[in-house]
Design a protein around this motif. Sequence first.
Motif, PDB file in Angstrom:
ATOM      1  N   ALA A   6     -21.742  27.158   7.439  1.00 38.86           N
ATOM      2  CA  ALA A   6     -21.118  26.148   8.289  1.00 38.86           C
ATOM      3  C   ALA A   6     -20.839  24.915   7.444  1.00 38.86           C
ATOM      4  N   ALA A   7     -19.707  24.255   7.745  1.00 47.82           N
ATOM      5  CA  ALA A   7     -19.353  23.047   6.987  1.00 47.82           C
ATOM      6  C   ALA A   7     -18.491  22.133   7.847  1.00 47.82           C
ATOM      7  N   CYS A   8     -18.766  20.854   7.745  1.00 46.56           N
ATOM      8  CA  CYS A   8     -17.952  19.822   8.400  1.00 46.56           C
ATOM      9  C   CYS A   8     -17.863  18.639   7.456  1.00 46.56           C
ATOM     10  N   ILE A   9     -16.929  17.782   7.747  1.00 44.69           N
ATOM     11  CA  ILE A   9     -16.790  16.566   6.962  1.00 44.69           C
ATOM     12  C   ILE A   9     -16.899  15.390   7.933  1.00 44.69           C
ATOM     13  N   CYS A  10     -17.645  14.384   7.533  1.00 45.09           N
ATOM     14  CA  CYS A  10     -17.799  13.186   8.341  1.00 45.09           C
ATOM     15  C   CYS A  10     -16.967  12.088   7.684  1.00 45.09           C
ATOM     16  N   GLN A  11     -16.065  11.488   8.461  1.00 46.63           N
ATOM     17  CA  GLN A  11     -15.178  10.472   7.911  1.00 46.63           C
ATOM     18  C   GLN A  11     -15.203   9.218   8.768  1.00 46.63           C
ATOM     19  N   THR A  12     -14.978   8.108   8.123  1.00 45.47           N
ATOM     20  CA  THR A  12     -14.698   6.851   8.809  1.00 45.47           C
ATOM     21  C   THR A  12     -13.301   6.454   8.375  1.00 45.47           C
ATOM     22  N   VAL A  13     -12.377   6.457   9.333  1.00 43.47           N
ATOM     23  CA  VAL A  13     -10.978   6.179   9.047  1.00 43.47           C
ATOM     24  C   VAL A  13     -10.646   4.802   9.610  1.00 43.47           C
ATOM     25  N   HIS A  14     -10.144   3.911   8.758  1.00 47.13           N
ATOM     26  CA  HIS A  14      -9.786   2.555   9.177  1.00 47.13           C
ATOM     27  C   HIS A  14      -8.262   2.441   9.146  1.00 47.13           C
ATOM     28  N   PHE A  15      -7.671   2.295  10.310  1.00 43.89           N
ATOM     29  CA  PHE A  15      -6.227   2.121  10.428  1.00 43.89           C
ATOM     30  C   PHE A  15      -5.943   0.623  10.326  1.00 43.89           C
ATOM     31  N   LEU A  16      -5.380   0.208   9.208  1.00 41.68           N
ATOM     32  CA  LEU A  16      -5.175  -1.209   8.900  1.00 41.68           C
ATOM     33  C   LEU A  16      -3.829  -1.723   9.385  1.00 41.68           C
ATOM     34  N   LEU A  17      -3.796  -3.007   9.688  1.00 38.47           N
ATOM     35  CA  LEU A  17      -2.563  -3.669  10.095  1.00 38.47           C
ATOM     36  C   LEU A  17      -1.666  -3.901   8.883  1.00 38.47           C
ATOM     37  N   LYS A  18      -0.370  -3.761   9.087  1.00 41.86           N
ATOM     38  CA  LYS A  18       0.582  -4.139   8.038  1.00 41.86           C
ATOM     39  C   LYS A  18       0.714  -5.649   8.062  1.00 41.86           C
ATOM     40  N   GLU A  19       0.798  -6.241   6.891  1.00 40.84           N
ATOM     41  CA  GLU A  19       0.810  -7.698   6.795  1.00 40.84           C
ATOM     42  C   GLU A  19       2.208  -8.305   6.797  1.00 40.84           C
ATOM     43  N   ASP A  20       3.234  -7.501   6.581  1.00 45.16           N
ATOM     44  CA  ASP A  20       4.582  -8.057   6.454  1.00 45.16           C
ATOM     45  C   ASP A  20       5.374  -8.065   7.763  1.00 45.16           C
ATOM     46  N   ILE A  21       4.695  -7.796   8.899  1.00 39.86           N
ATOM     47  CA  ILE A  21       5.354  -7.821  10.198  1.00 39.86           C
ATOM     48  C   ILE A  21       4.525  -8.665  11.166  1.00 39.86           C
ATOM     49  N   SER A  22       5.066  -8.941  12.341  1.00 39.71           N
ATOM     50  CA  SER A  22       4.345  -9.776  13.305  1.00 39.71           C
ATOM     51  C   SER A  22       3.048  -9.083  13.741  1.00 39.71           C
TER      52      SER A  22
END
Length: 79
Positions: A6-22
């Motif tokens: 058995a195998a799984c992967i544990c991730q922390t995904v950070h969806f960042l804001l783009k800085e060049d738009i409002s």
Amino acid sequence: MKRIQAACICQTVHFLLKEDISHDLAVRQVQEEAAQYKRTLERNRTKHKILEETTQPDGSVIIRIIKQYNQSPVGNYLD
């Protein structure tokens, strides 16, 4: 000889804001990107479990997830 049972992967995904738009537009894009990520997991039939999804004060999104690694069996990791 050894074999992965058995195998799984544990991730922390950070969806960042783009800085060049409002800021408002960037927040909407991040929310859509996170939703698209979850839809892709479903569409690909990747076994997964979202442990935590939090929206940060700046509007970015952090998802902690356990998901299937390649096509390995997941055992009881997702129970």
